[in-house]
Design a protein around this motif. Structure first.
Motif, PDB file in Angstrom:
ATOM      1  N   SER A   1      26.135  29.817  46.815  1.00  0.00           N
ATOM      2  CA  SER A   1      25.769  29.377  45.470  1.00  0.00           C
ATOM      3  C   SER A   1      24.367  29.838  45.106  1.00  0.00           C
ATOM      4  O   SER A   1      24.121  30.227  43.961  1.00  0.00           O
ATOM      5  N   THR A   2      23.464  29.814  46.081  1.00  0.00           N
ATOM      6  CA  THR A   2      22.103  30.297  45.803  1.00  0.00           C
ATOM      7  C   THR A   2      22.116  31.785  45.493  1.00  0.00           C
ATOM      8  O   THR A   2      21.508  32.236  44.514  1.00  0.00           O
TER       9      THR A   2
ATOM     10  N   LEU B   1      24.572  33.564  44.420  1.00  0.00           N
ATOM     11  CA  LEU B   1      25.279  33.824  43.166  1.00  0.00           C
ATOM     12  C   LEU B   1      24.343  33.639  41.973  1.00  0.00           C
ATOM     13  O   LEU B   1      24.267  34.495  41.086  1.00  0.00           O
ATOM     14  N   THR B   2      23.609  32.517  41.967  1.00  0.00           N
ATOM     15  CA  THR B   2      22.708  32.250  40.849  1.00  0.00           C
ATOM     16  C   THR B   2      21.598  33.287  40.801  1.00  0.00           C
ATOM     17  O   THR B   2      21.262  33.798  39.725  1.00  0.00           O
ATOM     18  N   ALA B   3      21.036  33.588  41.969  1.00  0.00           N
ATOM     19  CA  ALA B   3      19.964  34.589  42.010  1.00  0.00           C
ATOM     20  C   ALA B   3      20.490  35.926  41.514  1.00  0.00           C
ATOM     21  O   ALA B   3      19.836  36.628  40.733  1.00  0.00           O
TER      22      ALA B   3
ATOM     23  N   VAL C   1      22.967  36.484  39.410  1.00  0.00           N
ATOM     24  CA  VAL C   1      23.153  36.446  37.953  1.00  0.00           C
ATOM     25  C   VAL C   1      21.818  36.634  37.243  1.00  0.00           C
ATOM     26  O   VAL C   1      21.715  37.385  36.270  1.00  0.00           O
ATOM     27  N   LEU C   2      20.772  35.979  37.759  1.00  0.00           N
ATOM     28  CA  LEU C   2      19.461  36.101  37.113  1.00  0.00           C
ATOM     29  C   LEU C   2      18.940  37.530  37.208  1.00  0.00           C
ATOM     30  O   LEU C   2      18.385  38.064  36.240  1.00  0.00           O
TER      31      LEU C   2
END
Lengths: 118, 431
Positions: free
Chosen positions: A15-16, A18-20, A22-23
């Protein structure tokens, strides 16, 4: 025991990441043209007045302290709730006493105005 | 299943276990992401109908891929980093918020076999992980260097942590009846849905979890009309989308959690034999719960911060605390379901009406009915008493207000118009 938690560690990683990801993608695909006006803190169109970071008002601390009291109580409650069916009336009596003491403190806090939000 | 297949194909047991685990986790994580794209469209359609509009209807059939278009648009937008923002905190905040929500998915029992990992402390884990989100929101407010954002973050401290107390207390009733913290254990323990055995706990949990989500009518942390957008005001593009995604996933996961705790999770006719049916049942229940929460969100106006905290500290917390002890007492006097006896009757050699009923409805269900009935009656009693106490308290408060009003002299004001002190003194002086 550890194997039960292994998926969770993997999930934290995924999850970390994935978010990183996307950013970073948005930085790659999106434009990046900063200027002075654009980077100004938003204050409904006015020039910002003074620093934005200020101390948290005391009344929020009061709520936080009440929360800690009850949260610790909940932590005591949970293992009790799990084994409650196997235990006798003793468990009920003990927890009743515990809750009673807590309620006395709660009523005291209420009467002293600890729960008021002016 | 995958693990066995891989071992059959000649793979090392350790690697097979790892790949099996990785697959399960990826499915759990991507479920949320994929669902969001569809779910946002569904919610916007509902919102449209509630507000007498059509809702999104341009992109794709009935606007169904509107969310994909939105996501692509947000991806091509600039992520603005405001001046003086605390960069590490600013960028860590969305990561933390999203991660805290995705982590909930790890323990959701979708069906008897489909679950990320069946922790022995499942429900405690859910509560612990979802409260990390509050830290993320606090960081977003603090790191943005913006007054509105910081005010929103302050309110997070007050709201999200306050409502955690009644949430956990009301989730304790299912734990007490089922005697386990594990999510699968909670589902297996629900021969009769816990919403029947403990409706008060269900209502408490629903209200408190809605407040913990920070959605209307409890959306104080981003109240548009006073704080513009609250904690995420300085976030743009994909960084904003991360907060939106987290909020949306969280609200659906809370609906799933409600179904697992009170509506029997994946239970339903035939779910034990065909695992896929379990997923369908859980989804139907969750969507219904979710619909109610969206309905609430679109109907009820936002509460004020003092009303919000009063509702929690002066109503929900004492009620939940007394309710837990009360339910513990009732659980001791309620008849204990005789599961093995019921199994014996259902499988018994003799044919009869009793045996037929046991077989038709399921032996566990029938065996648990007496206990559920006693608990339901106790709950009704609890509600009646609580309502009577509340009525008495509010009557006294009203009388106190009336006393105060009586002490003020209105007689000089005259007329039926609104009373203002200035008016009063002027007319008095004129006389």
């Amino acid at each position: 025991m550890f194997e039960d938690f292994l998926p969770i560690f993997v999930l934290i990683g995924i999850s970390t990441a994935l978010t990183a990801f996307v950013l970073v993608m948005s930085r790659l695909f999106g434009p990046f043209r900063p200027n002075k006006r654009k980077l100004m803190p938003y204050e409904s169109g006015m020039d910002p007045i003074g620093p934005a970071i200020r101390r948290i008002p005391v009344k929020f601390y009061l709520v936080a302290v009440s929360f800690i009291v009850f949260d610790i109580e909940v932590i005591f409650f949970l293992p009790w709730a799990v084994v409650y069916r196997q235990m006798g009336l003793y468990a009920l009596a003990v927890m009743g006493l515990f809750t009673f003491i807590l309620l006395v403190g709660y009523i005291y806090e209420w009467k002293r105005g600890g729960l008021e939000w002016e | 299943m995958v693990k066995d297949a891989l071992i059959q194909a000649g793979m090392n047991i350790g690697w097979a276990t790892f790949i099996d685990l990785l697959l399960g986790v990826i499915v759990a994580a991507s479920f949320g992401m994929v669902w969001v794209l569809l779910g946002i469209w569904i919610e916007r359609k509902w919102a449209g109908r509630f507000q007498n509009r059509i809702g999104p209807n341009r992109v794709g059939p009935y606007g169904s891929i509107q969310s994909v278009a939105d996501a692509l648009k947000l991806l091509t937008k600039e992520v603005i980093i405001p001046r003086n923002a605390d960069r590490p905190v600013y960028f860590l905040a969305p990561v933390l918020v999203v991660a805290s929500v995705i982590l909930i998915a790890a323990v959701i029992p979708f069906s008897p076999v489909v679950i990320g990992t069946d922790l022995s402390i499942g429900i405690l884990y859910v509560m612990a992980v979802s409260s990390i989100g509050a830290i993320g929101i606090m960081m977003a407010g603090w790191g943005s260097n913006n007054k509105y954002a910081l005010l929103g973050a302050f309110r997070v401290v007050a709201q999200l942590i306050s409502y955690e107390v009644p949430t956990v207390l009301s989730a304790m009733i299912p734990v007490m009846i089922a005697g386990t913290l594990s999510m699968q254990g909670l589902v297996h323990g629900q021969h009769v849905w816990f919403i029947v055995s403990a409706p008060v706990a269900a209502v408490l949990f629903f209200i408190a979890s809605q407040a913990e989500l920070g959605r209307a009518p409890f959306d104080l942390l981003e109240a548009e009309s006073e704080l513009v957008a609250g904690f995420n005001i300085e976030y743009s593009g994909m960084a904003f989308a991360m907060f939106y995604l987290a909020e949306f996933m969280h609200s659906f996961f809370v609906a799933i959690l409600f179904s697992v705790l009170f509506l029997g999770g994946w239970r339903g006719p035939g779910a034990e034999q065909i695992p896929f049916l379990g997923i369908v049942y859980l989804f139907i229940k969750s969507i219904l719960v979710y619909f109610v929460s969206v309905w609430l969100r679109l109907t009820v106006p936002r509460v004020r911060i003092d009303q919000l905290l009063n509702l929690n500290w002066k109503f929900l917390v004492p009620l939940a605390m007394i309710y837990v002890i009360f339910m513990a007492f009732v659980l001791k006097i309620a008849p204990v379901p005789d599961l093995s006896g019921a199994q014996a009757i259902a499988a018994g050699p003799y044919e009869g009406v009793a045996s037929g009923i046991y077989r038709l409805l399921g032996p566990d269900f029938v065996a648990t009915l007496p206990q559920a009935g006693v608990l339901l009656l106790a709950n009704v009693l609890f509600v009646v008493v609580a309502a009577a106490v509340l009525r008495e308290v509010s009557r006294r408060r009203r009388m106190r207000v009336e006393d105060l009003v009586d002490e003020t002299d209105y007689s000089g004001a005259g007329g039926a118009g609104g009373y203002t002190p200035a008016d009063h003194s002027e007319t008095a002086a004129a006389r």
